[in-house]
Design a protein around this motif. Structure first.
Motif, PDB file in Angstrom:
ATOM      1  N   ILE A 175      11.473  24.968 104.224  1.00  0.00           N
ATOM      2  CA  ILE A 175      11.567  25.479 104.006  1.00  0.00           C
ATOM      3  C   ILE A 175      10.821  26.655 103.728  1.00  0.00           C
ATOM      4  O   ILE A 175      10.352  26.355 102.658  1.00  0.00           O
ATOM      5  CB  ILE A 175      13.162  25.641 103.221  1.00  0.00           C
ATOM      6  N   LEU A 176      11.352  27.954 104.400  1.00  0.00           N
ATOM      7  CA  LEU A 176      10.618  29.399 103.481  1.00  0.00           C
ATOM      8  C   LEU A 176      11.562  29.783 102.978  1.00  0.00           C
ATOM      9  O   LEU A 176      12.235  30.329 103.745  1.00  0.00           O
ATOM     10  CB  LEU A 176      10.148  30.041 104.614  1.00  0.00           C
ATOM     11  N   ARG A 202       7.131  23.366  94.581  1.00  0.00           N
ATOM     12  CA  ARG A 202       5.744  22.701  94.376  1.00  0.00           C
ATOM     13  C   ARG A 202       4.898  23.750  95.268  1.00  0.00           C
ATOM     14  O   ARG A 202       3.501  24.341  94.656  1.00  0.00           O
ATOM     15  CB  ARG A 202       5.788  20.998  95.227  1.00  0.00           C
ATOM     16  N   HIS A 203       5.439  24.003  96.420  1.00  0.00           N
ATOM     17  CA  HIS A 203       4.335  25.132  97.040  1.00  0.00           C
ATOM     18  C   HIS A 203       4.586  26.883  96.937  1.00  0.00           C
ATOM     19  O   HIS A 203       6.318  26.605  96.771  1.00  0.00           O
ATOM     20  CB  HIS A 203       4.569  24.910  98.121  1.00  0.00           C
ATOM     21  N   ARG A 204       3.693  27.393  96.636  1.00  0.00           N
ATOM     22  CA  ARG A 204       4.704  28.688  96.080  1.00  0.00           C
ATOM     23  C   ARG A 204       3.227  29.832  96.598  1.00  0.00           C
ATOM     24  O   ARG A 204       2.457  29.897  96.964  1.00  0.00           O
ATOM     25  CB  ARG A 204       4.138  29.382  94.499  1.00  0.00           C
ATOM     26  N   ALA A 205       3.640  30.765  97.045  1.00  0.00           N
ATOM     27  CA  ALA A 205       3.418  32.444  97.159  1.00  0.00           C
ATOM     28  C   ALA A 205       3.217  33.435  97.117  1.00  0.00           C
ATOM     29  O   ALA A 205       4.066  34.093  96.491  1.00  0.00           O
ATOM     30  CB  ALA A 205       3.850  32.340  98.999  1.00  0.00           C
ATOM     31  N   CYS A 260       6.042  39.086 105.302  1.00  0.00           N
ATOM     32  CA  CYS A 260       4.704  38.078 106.424  1.00  0.00           C
ATOM     33  C   CYS A 260       4.280  37.294 105.408  1.00  0.00           C
ATOM     34  O   CYS A 260       3.081  36.798 105.763  1.00  0.00           O
ATOM     35  CB  CYS A 260       4.290  39.661 106.495  1.00  0.00           C
ATOM     36  N   MET A 261       3.835  38.188 104.385  1.00  0.00           N
ATOM     37  CA  MET A 261       3.427  37.187 103.445  1.00  0.00           C
ATOM     38  C   MET A 261       3.516  35.650 103.257  1.00  0.00           C
ATOM     39  O   MET A 261       2.424  34.370 103.208  1.00  0.00           O
ATOM     40  CB  MET A 261       2.441  37.930 102.086  1.00  0.00           C
ATOM     41  N   LEU A 262       4.868  36.004 102.866  1.00  0.00           N
ATOM     42  CA  LEU A 262       5.021  33.787 102.743  1.00  0.00           C
ATOM     43  C   LEU A 262       4.652  33.596 104.183  1.00  0.00           C
ATOM     44  O   LEU A 262       4.349  32.227 103.477  1.00  0.00           O
ATOM     45  CB  LEU A 262       6.549  34.405 102.299  1.00  0.00           C
ATOM     46  N   VAL A 263       5.049  33.911 105.144  1.00  0.00           N
ATOM     47  CA  VAL A 263       4.534  33.142 106.557  1.00  0.00           C
ATOM     48  C   VAL A 263       3.854  32.421 106.828  1.00  0.00           C
ATOM     49  O   VAL A 263       3.090  31.699 106.856  1.00  0.00           O
ATOM     50  CB  VAL A 263       5.314  33.893 107.363  1.00  0.00           C
ATOM     51  N   GLU A 264       1.858  33.951 106.692  1.00  0.00           N
ATOM     52  CA  GLU A 264       1.448  33.889 106.714  1.00  0.00           C
ATOM     53  C   GLU A 264       0.431  33.027 105.756  1.00  0.00           C
ATOM     54  O   GLU A 264      -0.360  31.879 105.642  1.00  0.00           O
ATOM     55  CB  GLU A 264       0.375  35.060 106.193  1.00  0.00           C
ATOM     56  N   HIS A 265       1.379  32.729 104.401  1.00  0.00           N
ATOM     57  CA  HIS A 265       0.354  31.405 103.216  1.00  0.00           C
ATOM     58  C   HIS A 265       1.002  30.275 104.254  1.00  0.00           C
ATOM     59  O   HIS A 265       0.190  28.941 103.795  1.00  0.00           O
ATOM     60  CB  HIS A 265       1.846  31.677 101.989  1.00  0.00           C
ATOM     61  N   PHE A 266       2.280  29.957 104.464  1.00  0.00           N
ATOM     62  CA  PHE A 266       2.489  28.851 105.454  1.00  0.00           C
ATOM     63  C   PHE A 266       1.538  28.848 106.534  1.00  0.00           C
ATOM     64  O   PHE A 266       1.372  27.390 106.699  1.00  0.00           O
ATOM     65  CB  PHE A 266       3.617  28.911 105.785  1.00  0.00           C
ATOM     66  N   TYR A 311      -2.978  26.789 110.799  1.00  0.00           N
ATOM     67  CA  TYR A 311      -2.590  27.736 111.729  1.00  0.00           C
ATOM     68  C   TYR A 311      -3.132  29.198 111.925  1.00  0.00           C
ATOM     69  O   TYR A 311      -3.012  29.651 111.234  1.00  0.00           O
ATOM     70  CB  TYR A 311      -1.136  27.995 112.275  1.00  0.00           C
ATOM     71  N   PRO A 312      -3.811  29.955 113.038  1.00  0.00           N
ATOM     72  CA  PRO A 312      -3.737  31.460 112.890  1.00  0.00           C
ATOM     73  C   PRO A 312      -2.510  32.140 112.765  1.00  0.00           C
ATOM     74  O   PRO A 312      -1.776  32.081 113.162  1.00  0.00           O
ATOM     75  CB  PRO A 312      -4.321  31.301 114.787  1.00  0.00           C
TER      76      PRO A 312
END
Length: 311
Positions: free
Chosen positions: A51-52, A85-88, A103-109, A115-116
């Motif tokens: 979940i993002l 637990r996970h933060r961006a 975008c930065m949230l998804v890129e962190h994931f 994944y590239p």
């Protein structure tokens, strides 16, 4: 694009339900009906792997805290970020638009899972196969360009007065070498503003129409593919035009925080024009101080150049 086999699901407000369902990137939509217990149950039934949290609020945390989901990611802001637990870090630079945060949230994931990160597309929503259908809907004839204009504002900037908006469109019509038809779009109370612009332009026999009502936001969003240009203040329909990579003309407040950058559209940069009044506390929200003559010149020049091969 990075995970072509993944099922992407979203949690949205009722207002954007039909638009979310029409989005080609979304596989399932859960609508916020206000019943938190029922919503949490729906989340649990979907058995998510991750979940993002794009919009991090205390209520959102409560909706998902009991879910047995391996990976929950939230932005680094507000005290309850530490409950994840996970933060961006989603703080975008001053020279970047605000949509970069998501975008930065998804890129962190993606980075976290090896994944590239794919390049962003030049066009986010390709409805070109329906363009002619929607051009016919809006009454396009021959080689005339459909110039959409939307009165009102999303609230981040002052709105153009109907008289100023009409004067701008009149000057564009006078200065461009292209044959233009202006399509005035509106929603709710904005109809009064659109009608005022329409009445003003009709005095000079300029080709202008009030957009026909459509049954849903998804239909309206799709129909914008017919536009050869979309002109508006900082408002939602301007960003819908950006999804189609339609040339956009945005009018923003003149502030040091640079709203014309923060709220810029997704249209490619060479097809994106932006205008503001002089920057300042006393001048920045006074949209009447925009140099509409200069704006009309630039817009007309763009139309003549960009659509030169359609003469």
């Amino acid at each position: 694009m990075a995970l072509p086999q993944a099922s992407i699901e979203v949690f949205v407000s009722p207002a954007v339900k039909t638009f979310a369902q029409a989005c080609p990137y979304i596989d399932h939509v859960i609508v916020d009906n206000g019943d938190d217990a029922a919503i949490s149950q729906q989340f649990a039934e979907r058995q998510y792997d991750a979940i993002l949290v794009s919009l991090s609020e205390w209520r959102t945390y409560k909706l998902i805290r009991h879910l047995d989901v391996p990976y929950k990611l939230a932005p680094k802001h507000a005290w309850f970020q530490y409950l994840y637990r996970h933060r961006a870090n989603v703080t975008y630079r001053k020279d970047e638009p605000c949509w970069r945060g998501s975008c930065m949230l998804v890129e962190h994931f993606l980075r976290h899972h090896g994944y590239p990160i794919p390049a962003l597309p030049k066009q986010y929503w390709d409805m070109s196969q329906h363009r002619q259908q929607w051009q016919q809907y809006y009454g396009q004839q021959g080689n005339e360009l459909l110039i959409f204009a939307h009165a009102g504002t999303g609230g981040s900037s002052g709105a153009l007065a109907p008289a100023d908006f009409a004067a701008l469109l009149r000057k564009i019509n006078q200065q461009t070498q292209r044959d233009c038809k202006f399509v005035l779009t509106f929603s709710g109370d904005e109809e009064v503003l659109a009608q005022a612009i329409y009445d003003n332009l009709r005095q000079d026999d300029i080709k202008v129409v009030l957009a026909k009502p459509l049954p849903s936001l998804a239909d309206f969003a799709e129909s914008i593919v017919a536009a050869d240009m979309f002109i508006a203040g900082s408002t939602g329909p301007l960003h819908l035009a950006g999804l189609h990579d339609v040339p956009t003309v945005g009018f923003y407040a003149g502030r040091r925080s640079a709203p014309k950058i923060r709220w810029q559209t997704l249209t490619q940069s060479h097809k994106r024009l932006a205008f503001t009044p002089p920057v300042g506390k006393r001048t920045g929200r006074n949209m009447a101080l925009i140099d509409f003559d200069a704006a009309a010149n630039e817009i007309a020049a763009f139309l003549d150049t960009h659509y030169a091969d359609q003469q």
